[in-house]
Design a protein around this motif. Structure first.
Motif, short mmCIF file in Angstrom:
data_model
loop_
_atom_site.label_atom_id
_atom_site.label_comp_id
_atom_site.label_asym_id
_atom_site.label_seq_id
_atom_site.Cartn_x
_atom_site.Cartn_y
_atom_site.Cartn_z
N LEU A 143 0.86 -1.17 0.00
CA LEU A 143 0.00 0.00 0.00
C LEU A 143 0.90 1.22 0.00
CD1 LEU A 143 -3.14 0.28 0.19
CD2 LEU A 143 -2.85 0.63 2.64
N ARG A 144 0.48 2.28 -0.69
CA ARG A 144 1.24 3.52 -0.67
C ARG A 144 0.37 4.64 -0.12
NH1 ARG A 144 4.15 7.19 -5.36
NH2 ARG A 144 1.98 7.76 -5.79
N LEU A 145 0.86 5.27 0.92
CA LEU A 145 0.19 6.42 1.50
C LEU A 145 0.80 7.70 0.94
CD1 LEU A 145 0.03 5.36 5.26
CD2 LEU A 145 -1.53 4.79 3.39
N SER A 146 -0.02 8.72 0.84
CA SER A 146 0.43 10.04 0.40
C SER A 146 0.06 11.06 1.46
CB SER A 146 -0.23 10.43 -0.92
OG SER A 146 0.08 9.52 -1.95
N CYS A 147 0.84 12.12 1.50
CA CYS A 147 0.56 13.23 2.41
C CYS A 147 0.84 14.52 1.65
CB CYS A 147 1.42 13.14 3.65
SG CYS A 147 1.35 14.59 4.73
N ILE A 165 12.36 11.59 6.76
CA ILE A 165 13.14 11.89 5.56
C ILE A 165 13.62 13.33 5.64
CG2 ILE A 165 11.06 12.53 4.24
CD1 ILE A 165 12.43 11.23 1.78
N THR A 166 14.85 13.55 5.19
CA THR A 166 15.39 14.91 5.19
C THR A 166 14.75 15.76 4.10
OG1 THR A 166 17.19 14.14 3.77
CG2 THR A 166 17.62 14.20 6.15
N ARG A 167 15.08 17.03 4.12
CA ARG A 167 14.50 17.99 3.17
C ARG A 167 14.82 17.61 1.73
NH1 ARG A 167 17.10 22.52 3.38
NH2 ARG A 167 18.78 21.82 4.73
N TYR A 209 18.61 11.41 3.20
CA TYR A 209 18.70 10.47 4.31
C TYR A 209 17.31 10.09 4.78
CZ TYR A 209 19.65 8.76 9.05
OH TYR A 209 19.70 8.00 10.19
N THR A 210 17.13 8.79 5.06
CA THR A 210 15.89 8.32 5.64
C THR A 210 16.23 7.44 6.85
OG1 THR A 210 15.86 6.45 4.10
CG2 THR A 210 14.54 8.39 3.51
N GLU A 211 15.30 7.35 7.75
CA GLU A 211 15.49 6.54 8.96
C GLU A 211 14.15 5.91 9.30
OE1 GLU A 211 17.32 8.77 12.05
OE2 GLU A 211 16.84 7.31 13.61
N TYR A 212 14.20 4.65 9.80
CA TYR A 212 12.97 3.91 10.03
C TYR A 212 12.93 3.29 11.42
CZ TYR A 212 12.68 4.38 5.00
OH TYR A 212 12.63 4.90 3.74
N GLY A 213 11.71 3.08 11.89
CA GLY A 213 11.54 2.34 13.11
C GLY A 213 11.89 0.86 12.90
N ASP A 214 12.29 0.20 13.96
CA ASP A 214 12.74 -1.19 13.84
C ASP A 214 11.65 -2.11 13.29
OD1 ASP A 214 14.81 -1.11 16.85
OD2 ASP A 214 15.21 -0.47 14.79
N SER A 215 10.41 -1.84 13.62
CA SER A 215 9.33 -2.74 13.23
C SER A 215 9.00 -2.67 11.74
CB SER A 215 8.08 -2.44 14.05
OG SER A 215 7.67 -1.11 13.85
N VAL A 216 9.47 -1.63 11.06
CA VAL A 216 9.14 -1.48 9.63
C VAL A 216 10.37 -1.46 8.73
CG1 VAL A 216 7.09 -0.16 10.27
CG2 VAL A 216 9.16 1.05 9.55
N SER A 275 9.50 8.54 0.74
CA SER A 275 10.04 9.37 -0.33
C SER A 275 9.25 10.68 -0.35
CB SER A 275 9.95 8.66 -1.68
OG SER A 275 8.59 8.39 -2.01
N ARG A 276 9.77 11.63 -1.08
CA ARG A 276 9.07 12.92 -1.20
C ARG A 276 9.34 13.52 -2.56
NH1 ARG A 276 11.29 16.55 3.49
NH2 ARG A 276 10.08 18.20 2.44
N VAL A 277 8.39 14.31 -3.02
CA VAL A 277 8.54 15.08 -4.24
C VAL A 277 8.26 16.52 -3.87
CG1 VAL A 277 7.77 15.47 -6.59
CG2 VAL A 277 7.87 13.14 -5.69
N ASN A 278 9.31 17.29 -3.69
CA ASN A 278 9.13 18.66 -3.21
C ASN A 278 8.34 19.52 -4.20
OD1 ASN A 278 10.46 18.13 -0.82
ND2 ASN A 278 12.45 18.90 -1.55
N ALA A 279 8.47 19.23 -5.47
CA ALA A 279 7.73 20.01 -6.47
C ALA A 279 6.22 19.79 -6.34
CB ALA A 279 8.20 19.63 -7.86
N LYS A 280 5.84 18.67 -5.72
CA LYS A 280 4.42 18.38 -5.52
C LYS A 280 3.97 18.58 -4.08
CE LYS A 280 4.00 14.98 -9.28
NZ LYS A 280 3.57 13.60 -9.63
N ASN A 281 4.89 19.03 -3.23
CA ASN A 281 4.57 19.23 -1.80
C ASN A 281 3.98 17.97 -1.18
OD1 ASN A 281 5.43 21.85 -2.06
ND2 ASN A 281 3.41 22.78 -1.83
#
Length: 126
Positions: free
Chosen positions: A18-22, A51-53, A57-64, A71-77
């Motif tokens: 599944l992919r979530l968006s924000c 995720i950094t600006r 760099y990304t960092e995750y909780g141990d369970s995931v 990921s992020r797309v700054n041009a799409k906010n």
């Protein structure tokens, strides 16, 4: 007005993806580290990942770790959470959050995030 709106939640089976968006508005999105947290009924809000600006760099909780990817797309906010190999224990409301400080560093701490979305429910059946 600063606003974060999550989408993409739903009911899936164990092993599915599944992919979530924000989607962010009202802030200079590219200037803020972003994060995902989740909260299952009766539990505290749990760090999922950050995720950094610049996506350097990304960092995750141990369970995931190893199953989820931010990921992020700054041009799409917009910031995304790709969830693979889902398990019933991943069932929760998922929230995205913007760091309280412009140009801030990544963090696993709830208190370092000032802006939150309303959440999107992910249910994983066994």
């Amino acid at each position: 007005q600063v606003q974060l709106v999550e989408s993409g939640g739903g009911l899936v089976q164990a092993g599915d993806s599944l992919r979530l968006s924000c989607a962010a508005s009202g802030l200079d999105f590219r200037d803020y580290p972003m994060a995902w947290f989740r909260q299952a009924p009766g539990t505290e809000r749990e760090f999922v990942g950050t995720i950094t600006r610049t996506s350097s760099y990304t960092e995750y909780g141990d369970s995931v770790k190893g199953r989820f990817a931010i990921s992020r797309v700054n041009a799409k906010n917009t910031v995304y959470l790709q969830m693979n190999s889902l398990k019933p224990e991943d069932t929760a409301i998922y929230y995205c959050a913007a760091h309280r400080r412009r140009y801030g560093g990544t963090s696993r701490q709830l208190d370092d995030y000032a802006t939150w979305g309303q959440g999107t429910l992910v249910t994983v059946s066994s």
